[in-house]
Design a protein around this motif. Structure first.
Motif, short mmCIF file in Angstrom:
data_model
loop_
_atom_site.label_atom_id
_atom_site.label_comp_id
_atom_site.label_asym_id
_atom_site.label_seq_id
_atom_site.Cartn_x
_atom_site.Cartn_y
_atom_site.Cartn_z
N GLN A 1 68.33 66.07 28.14
CA GLN A 1 69.07 65.09 27.04
C GLN A 1 68.98 63.60 27.54
OE1 GLN A 1 73.19 65.66 27.63
NE2 GLN A 1 73.81 64.15 25.99
N CYS B 1 70.63 71.11 36.55
CA CYS B 1 70.64 70.07 35.84
C CYS B 1 69.60 70.01 34.69
CB CYS B 1 70.82 68.73 36.81
SG CYS B 1 69.33 68.64 37.59
N GLU C 1 69.42 70.99 31.80
CA GLU C 1 69.84 70.48 30.20
C GLU C 1 70.33 69.03 30.24
OE1 GLU C 1 72.78 72.72 28.36
OE2 GLU C 1 71.48 74.54 28.75
N SER C 2 71.13 68.46 31.35
CA SER C 2 71.58 67.13 31.34
C SER C 2 70.14 66.18 31.25
CB SER C 2 72.56 66.87 32.23
OG SER C 2 72.89 68.03 33.13
N LEU D 1 73.49 63.58 37.45
CA LEU D 1 73.51 64.59 36.34
C LEU D 1 74.42 65.91 36.52
CD1 LEU D 1 69.62 64.46 36.14
CD2 LEU D 1 71.07 63.53 34.65
N GLN E 1 80.60 65.63 31.51
CA GLN E 1 80.05 65.94 30.32
C GLN E 1 79.00 65.26 29.94
OE1 GLN E 1 81.74 67.83 27.60
NE2 GLN E 1 82.56 68.58 29.40
N GLN E 2 78.75 63.96 30.33
CA GLN E 2 77.53 63.18 30.17
C GLN E 2 76.81 62.70 31.46
OE1 GLN E 2 76.19 63.11 27.13
NE2 GLN E 2 77.97 63.88 25.88
N PRO E 3 75.50 62.37 31.42
CA PRO E 3 75.04 61.72 32.78
C PRO E 3 75.80 60.67 33.11
CG PRO E 3 73.40 62.54 31.35
CD PRO E 3 74.34 62.79 30.63
N ARG F 1 76.70 69.01 36.58
CA ARG F 1 76.89 69.47 35.28
C ARG F 1 78.49 69.33 35.03
NH1 ARG F 1 75.58 75.53 36.22
NH2 ARG F 1 73.48 75.34 35.53
#
Ligand SMILES: [Zn+2]
Length: 1076
Positions: A582, A576, A578-579, A543, A548-550, A545
């Motif tokens: 998401q 982490c 936010e990720s 995760l 861009q994506q996990p 930061r």
């Protein structure tokens, strides 16, 4: 019937046509990295990759030496010379036990004696008190202001409550977090805190929840004003903070007290009158019964009369012992007049004043006087055991546990037995020596701890030093207790994404629950999180930061598990979040078309463990199917078990034992590295809880069970359970030891822990719900009227990284009189012992044998009383000791409980066994002896001095066809609906005029009418009392669910057991038989 919106999208969706498995169904945004045996990530000069999981040593010297943690009993290092000019060094901070006042307003006591030479008083906080710096957010911080207006359970909007300040002051006294409402509602408000008043309890005792305010589950509190932080008691005119009707000062939260318990205070001399059974042969004793009874004829049976049931009609069912509801709040001083006072019933509401002995919530004994000899104990038939619940929630009006800092010298201890200084150590010779109350050794008083004695022989400073006047204190752990720096608080989530888990909505429920619970994790940089999903392979996620994506990392090898990375799998939550959110939102979709039915539960746990091995922490596993592949896989042995049980196979109980040692071995390793596992079982089939539960029970965790999982009603409970799990008062990396006075020795510990040495237990985690039972045996005699002391020392790390030693003391009078043992018997504690003993016997003995043992324990105790203590010459009477007069009723309830009854699923029995293992006294009684109340007449009650109506006697005479009843045991709430209930009432409570087609698993909504509001208030109050979000089930007269409900009515005759009256007759006959 209007229902909340489907909480989660994929409710039993048709499996998609995509056969390619999870990888191909990944959204393009997720990188998919298939890793085969990734080398350990020591890119530059690390140790060479070895075979198998990376050994712990690769983490470098900071890795904890397994099993080398110090424990309370460990000898201190060579005594250090006192620092120059050191004077009494302890600085004492009065800080609330679980969430103190904010740093800006510490209720700091001056260092004793005000020595200018002592170390400066530090702003120390008790466990779960706020983090040291103001910069860190407080624990149990209030829900965001806006959320307090959130309607509970999707019902009508609550009257606006004054919001707690955002991120406000820490709650005092372990007020647990509010329990949010239904997930449907919460889906619109992620991270909803429910409508909880800020904790902190400036509330009059009568308005408090008992025991410091267990969880809130939403609900309206019209006009309630959130109390500011602090522990002061507000004037009683303040409106009830919770769900009680406005302006009502009556103790709205008084849980039932049970008749037959000794009342607070010292029982004055003289025997309590025994309880003589009305209706039983012999004369009545009106004073013992409260009213006169006609004398009844002698029962027409004799010890040799055979087994015919004896004229139960002659026993007046209205006169047999039953619990009575105690609604008043009492203040309990733990010692009075130099003696231990008899604690109030665990189930009553009381406020403890610690005057030398600990609060009975933290530790209570099966008997409040200790037999001088082992022979006397044996004769009594009673058990000698302590129930220790070191983090039990206090009543909000109680003084917090005080924190004592002895600085570098560490807490004063007996140099022989290492017991901690306590109010019962006796200072002599002008205070130069102190005599240990546990081993009798005479110690030199450390120079910096010297103090003169007053004319009463006590130290002059005794009343100012908590460790000399309080039964419970907490010491700041000095260096000798540290082998490594306290570890960060790590939470690792593991989610089953196999086909069934996804299709039943369990995966989505888990993701949603985690996502919403993130805001309840302790805040600050020390809180770390990680996540993985699993089916027949294990999927980790990085995760970081910077990505861009996990990043998904798949581990295909489920026999010899490893982790794909050594870093980035566990990150600070703040980095982490936010990720992670998401990712949690994406997981149900990512695996929507998953066709993999297998589940590598054991392997996934192992992989999760490896990721957190260097720190320890909590591993929270969401499991939905029988673990079928990989290491630790299990087989479906239930079908076999069922047939065995029905044919009376003597081996049936073996299904309640773990299938093999694989998971146990794994669990021992987890415990060694301070990893605690909680398993949330969201299943619709047999999962072999007997095997799975070994892991939580060895690592200080527990099993939660949602069977059969309902995507409609269970997500709310799952979320609330998870939320309470992570936000309740708790500690990590704990070691506990109980010491006792010479004359006794610890026989055994039981509970959820790992034991490597005989004297200590290791608890990777310990929380406010966990109780450890400690049994004792004599190895010597006590002098009459001497005192026998018990001391529990718990070394642990707070969630904010402080190392502490909680020391809990109780000292009880010794007696050589059997009658005193009965007089001072503690019914609920003895019964909890019985329940735990029975549970531990279930996996190793046939059920009938366990039931027989339970019955004979009861009979032996009563027979001893009859034989040695009752002076009545008539043998025709059943005479019950006053303190234990409910023992037969509770014993009968135990025999008929889910754990011991013949019918039922193997997994249900295993689950029962697993929760009993760590259950508290407060919850053990209702688990077995449930509470039943009527719901249909809540708006027309005339006993409205309490929110919850008086419980009904558990027999079918109280069940009417036009009534609606709730029976709850702390785990489940069964709502029984008669077949002639007014449709208007149904409409009011359920929102429908007919229950046809309404599912058994109920999500009870609140509708806009008075009755519905009351029902929800009552339900929320019960949830709060039990610290548990009940699973609601609808039971209707005329079908199986109705029959099941009736089977819970303990007093009724049932296929599996006698009626209460018959059981009394049986007990009486057995006693008579033994007497002749
Ligand atoms: Zn000692």
């Amino acid at each position: 019937m209007s229902r909340p919106p489907p909480p989660f999208a994929p409710q039993n969706p048709t499996p998609g046509p995509n056969p390619a498995g999870p990888a191909s169904s990944l959204p393009a945004s997720f990188s998919n990295l298939q890793i085969s045996r990734a080398p350990p990530p020591f890119a530059s000069g690390g140790p060479p990759p070895g075979n198998g999981p990376a050994p712990s040593s690769i983490r470098g010297p900071q890795a904890p030496p397994p099993g080398a943690r110090p424990f309370p009993g460990s000898p201190p290092p060579p005594s250090q010379p006192a620092p120059p000019l050191a004077r009494p060094a302890a600085s004492v901070q009065q800080s609330p036990p679980f969430g103190g006042p904010p740093a800006a307003q510490p209720q700091q006591m001056p260092p004793f004696n005000g020595s200018p030479f002592g170390p400066p008083a530090q702003v120390q906080r008790a466990p779960f008190g706020g983090p040291p710096g103001a910069s860190q957010p407080p624990p149990f911080s209030g829900p965001p202001a806006a959320l307090s207006q959130h309607p509970p359970f999707g019902g009508s909007p609550a009257a606006p409550t004054q919001p707690g300040p955002l991120g406000g002051p820490p709650y005092s006294a372990a007020q647990p977090p509010p329990f949010g409402g239904l997930p449907g509602a919460m889906a619109q408000r992620p991270f909803s805190g429910g409508s909880m008043p800020p904790f902190g309890g400036q509330q009059p005792p009568s308005q408090q929840g008992p025991y410091g305010g267990p969880p809130q589950f939403g609900g309206q509190r019209p006009g309630s004003q959130p109390p500011p932080f602090g522990a002061q008691v507000a004037p009683p005119s303040q409106p009830p903070p919770f769900m009680g009707p406005p302006g009502l000062n009556a103790p709205a939260f008084g849980p039932p007290g049970w008749q037959g318990q000794a009342r607070p205070g010292i029982v004055p001399g003289g025997m309590q009158p025994p309880m003589r059974m009305p209706g039983m042969p012999g004369n009545m004793l009106p004073s013992a019964l409260g009213q006169g009874m006609p004398s009844t004829p002698t029962m027409p049976y004799s010890p040799h009369a055979g087994a015919q049931v004896s004229t139960p009609s002659k026993i007046d069912p209205n006169q047999i012992p039953r619990p009575i509801t105690e609604t008043s709040v009492t203040i309990f001083e733990t010692r009075q007049g130099g003696q231990a006072a008899v604690p109030p019933a665990a189930s009553s509401e009381f406020i403890v004043k610690d005057t030398g002995n600990c609060s009975p919530r933290l530790m209570r004994c099966t008997m409040n006087q200790i037999p001088c000899t082992g022979d006397l104990l044996t004769t009594s038939g009673m058990p000698l055991a302590l129930m220790v619940q070191p983090f039990a929630l206090p009543h909000p009006s109680e003084e917090p546990i005080q924190l004592v800092d002895f600085g570098e010298m560490g807490p004063v201890r007996c140099s022989r037995c290492k017991a901690y200084i306590n109010p019962f150590m006796r200072f002599v010779d002008q205070g130069k020596f102190f005599i240990c109350n546990l081993c009798g050794f005479s110690n030199d008083t450390p120079r910096e701890y010297l103090c003169n004695l007053g004319p009463d022989g006590r130290r002059r400073d005794a009343d100012e030093r908590p460790e000399l006047c309080r039964g419970t204190v907490e010491f700041v752990a000095s260096k000798e207790f540290l082998v490594r720096e306290p570890m960060p608080a790590v939470y690792f989530f593991l989610i089953d994404v196999s086909m069934n888990a996804v299709h039943t909505g369990a995966t989505a429920a888990a993701c949603s629950a985690i996502s919403q619970a993130l805001s309840d994790l302790p805040e600050g940089p020390r809180t770390m999180v990680g996540i993985a999903t699993f089916d027949s392979t294990i999927h980790f996620y990085s995760l970081k930061r910077s990505q861009q994506q996990p990043l998904m990392l798949i581990v295909p090898d489920i026999q010899d598990v490893y982790t794909p990375l050594q870093t980035d799998l566990i990150l600070p939550l703040s980095e982490c979040r936010e990720s992670l959110e998401q990712l949690l939102e994406s997981i149900p979709n990512m695996f929507e078309n998953n066709r993999v039915a297998d589940s590598a539960f054991g392997a996934a746990m192992k992989a999760g463990f490896l990721a957190m091995k260097s720190t320890g922490g909590k591993l929270l596993v969401f499991q939905s199917v029988l673990p079928s592949v990989g290491t630790g896989s299990l087989s479906a042995r239930e079908a076999e078990g069922r047939s065995n049980i029905s044919t009376g196979d003597k081996e049936a109980h073996k299904l309640l034992q773990p299938v093999d040692k694989t998971l146990k071995t794994m669990a021992l390793e987890f415990a060694e590295y301070q990893v605690c596992v909680d398993v949330f079982i969201t299943t619709q089939s047999y999962v072999d809880i007997a095997s799975i539960s070994v892991v939580p029970s060895t690592t200080g965790g527990r099993v939660y069970c949602y069977f059969p999982f309902s995507a409609l009603s269970d997500p709310a409970k799952l979320f609330n359970d998870l939320r309470w799990n992570i936000s309740r008062p708790q500690g990590f990396e704990a070691v506990m030891r109980v010491r006792c006075s010479q004359g006794l020795q610890v026989q055994d510990y039981s509970g959820n822990f790992c034991k490597r040495v005989p004297t200590d237990i290791d608890l990777p985690a310990i929380d406010s719900d966990k109780t450890i039972m400690v049994t004792f045996k004599h190895d010597d005699k006590f002098q009459e009227n001497s005192e026998c002391a018990f001391q529990c020392a718990l070394l642990y790390t707070t969630v904010y990284g402080q190392r502490r030693i909680r020391v809990i003391n109780i000292s009880l009078t010794c007696t050589s009189m059997l009658s005193n043992l009965f007089r001072y018997a503690d019914l609920e504690t003895q019964f909890t012992y019985l329940v735990k003993q029975a549970a531990s016997g279930i996996p190793s003995s046939p059920l009938s044998q366990v039931r027989d043992q339970v019955t004979s324990t009861c009979i032996n105790i009563l027979q001893s009383y009859r034989k040695y203590c009752a002076s009545v010459s008539s043998s025709g009477q059943l005479i019950l000791p006053e303190a234990l007069k409910l023992l037969p009723l509770y014993t009968l309830a135990l025999i008929k409980s889910i754990g011991l009854r013949n019918d039922g699923r193997v997994d249900d029995r295993s689950y029962w066994v697993s929760i009993v293992s760590s259950i508290s006294v407060l919850l053990a009684v209702p688990l077995v002896f449930p509470r039943m109340i009527s719901l249909h007449d809540l708006t027309s009650r005339d006993d409205e001095d309490t929110l919850i109506p008086n419980p009904l006697t558990l027999n079918s005479e109280n069940i009417h066809d036009d009534g609606i009843y709730l029976l709850e045991n702390g785990e489940d709430g069964f709502i029984y609906v008669g077949n002639a209930v007014n449709p208007v009432t149904l409409e009011q409570i359920f929102g429908v005029s007919s229950l046809a087609g309404v599912p058994t698993q109920l999500a009870l909504e609140q509708f806009d009418n008075e009755l519905s509001k009351k029902v929800n208030e009552v339900l929320n109050e019960i949830r709060r009392q039990r610290c548990s979000y009940l699973r609601l089930r609808l039971c209707q007269k005329g079908d199986q669910s109705g029959d099941f409900f009736r089977s819970l009515l303990v007093e009724d005759k049932a296929p599996g057991g006698l009626s209460y009256v018959e059981f009394l007759v049986h007990v009486h006959r057995q006693i008579q038989s033994k007497m002749t």
